[in-house]
Write an enzyme that holds these catalytic residues in place. Structure first.
Site, short mmCIF file in Angstrom:
data_model
loop_
_atom_site.label_atom_id
_atom_site.label_comp_id
_atom_site.label_asym_id
_atom_site.label_seq_id
_atom_site.Cartn_x
_atom_site.Cartn_y
_atom_site.Cartn_z
N HIS A 226 1.28 -7.91 19.26
CA HIS A 226 1.71 -9.21 18.71
C HIS A 226 1.57 -10.26 19.82
CE1 HIS A 226 4.27 -12.38 17.16
NE2 HIS A 226 4.12 -11.83 15.97
N GLU B 50 -3.61 -13.30 13.56
CA GLU B 50 -2.48 -14.23 13.68
C GLU B 50 -2.82 -15.33 14.67
OE1 GLU B 50 1.33 -12.31 12.40
OE2 GLU B 50 1.17 -11.91 14.54
#
Ligand code: PGA
Length: 242
Positions: free
Chosen positions: A87, A159
């Site tokens: 992430h 993302e």
């Protein structure tokens, strides 16, 4: 880093209560609580075939002197089936490198878990128009050492860092363009069939008002939801949009 154990269980309960019994055809819903809540959340989901839990990170070694870290064996024992890796907050605040992530991917797969591998560019990279190169670098170094059989288990989440938690969402066209590029990279490496079967999720300010548009794009297969997953009603609205 949201929700205590009790709050996590409460949120899962609220979400399940709102989820229609016939919830979306093939859609899999994965709850990704902090480590400390993982076992309880997994227990709450146990009897459901389409609901799973995931860890938000792991260490690449099986065990040993890595104080504060959590292994894939521990994650599996807690009942999770998936692990989010790379992430942008892990890359940015904890300096996770592509090399470390490739080792984490190996650890996850060798435990029989499924990695949800995150990639995406910062605003600076997008403005310098090097976002395609950056994505290719992240994906090549993090994933393309895998055999075809191993890669079949991987989920990718695109993302854009500039859209995470900022309220700024990538347009449908921007998301589609990047997802198509990722699928193209997979196709070059593993062929058409593997590329077609790889789930590529979009993450970054997805919410009920934009989910349907983003998810209608041909290469957007699902979402990685942050802020909106903390409100059961919003999360369920997004699930219904799949
Ligand atoms: P957001 O977060 O939905 O709040 O932008 C996404 C993420 O953290 O991956």
């Amino acid at each position: 880093m949201n929700k205590t154990i009790n709050e996590s269980i409460h949120l899962v309960g609220e979400t399940l209560a709102l989820l229609p019994a016939d919830h979306p055809r093939d859609a899999v819903v994965i709850f990704c609580p902090p480590f400390i809540s993982l076992e309880k959340v997994s227990e709450a989901l146990r009897n459901n075939k389409k609901l799973f839990s995931a860890a938000q990170n792991c260490h690449w070694e099986k065990s040993g002197a890595f104080t504060g870290e959590i292994s894939t064996e521990m994650i599996k024992a807690a009942g999770a089936c998936y692990v989010i890796l790379g992430h942008s907050e892990r890359r940015r605040y904890f300096n996770e490198t592509n090399e470390q992530l490739s080792q984490k991917v190996n650890a996850v797969l060798s435990e029989g878990l499924i990695p949800i591998f995150c990639c995406g560019e910062s605003l600076e990279i997008r403005e310098s128009n090097t976002h395609f190169e950056l994505l290719e670098d992240q994906i090549t170094k993090g994933l393309f050492h895998l055999s075809e059989d191993e890669f079949r288990h991987v989920i990718i989440a695109y993302e854009p860092v500039w859209a995470i938690g900022t309220g700024k969402v990538a347009s449908q066209e921007q998301a589609q363009e990047m997802h198509e590029f990722i699928r193209h990279l997979i196709r070059k490496q593993y062929g058409e069939e593997v590329a077609g079967n790889t789930s590529i999720l979009y993450g970054g300010s997805m919410k009920p008002s934009n989910a349907r548009g983003l998810l209608s794009q041909p290469d957007v297969d699902g979402g990685l939801i942050g802020g909106s997953s903390l409100e059961a009603a919003d999360f369920v609205e997004i699930i219904k949009a799949i």
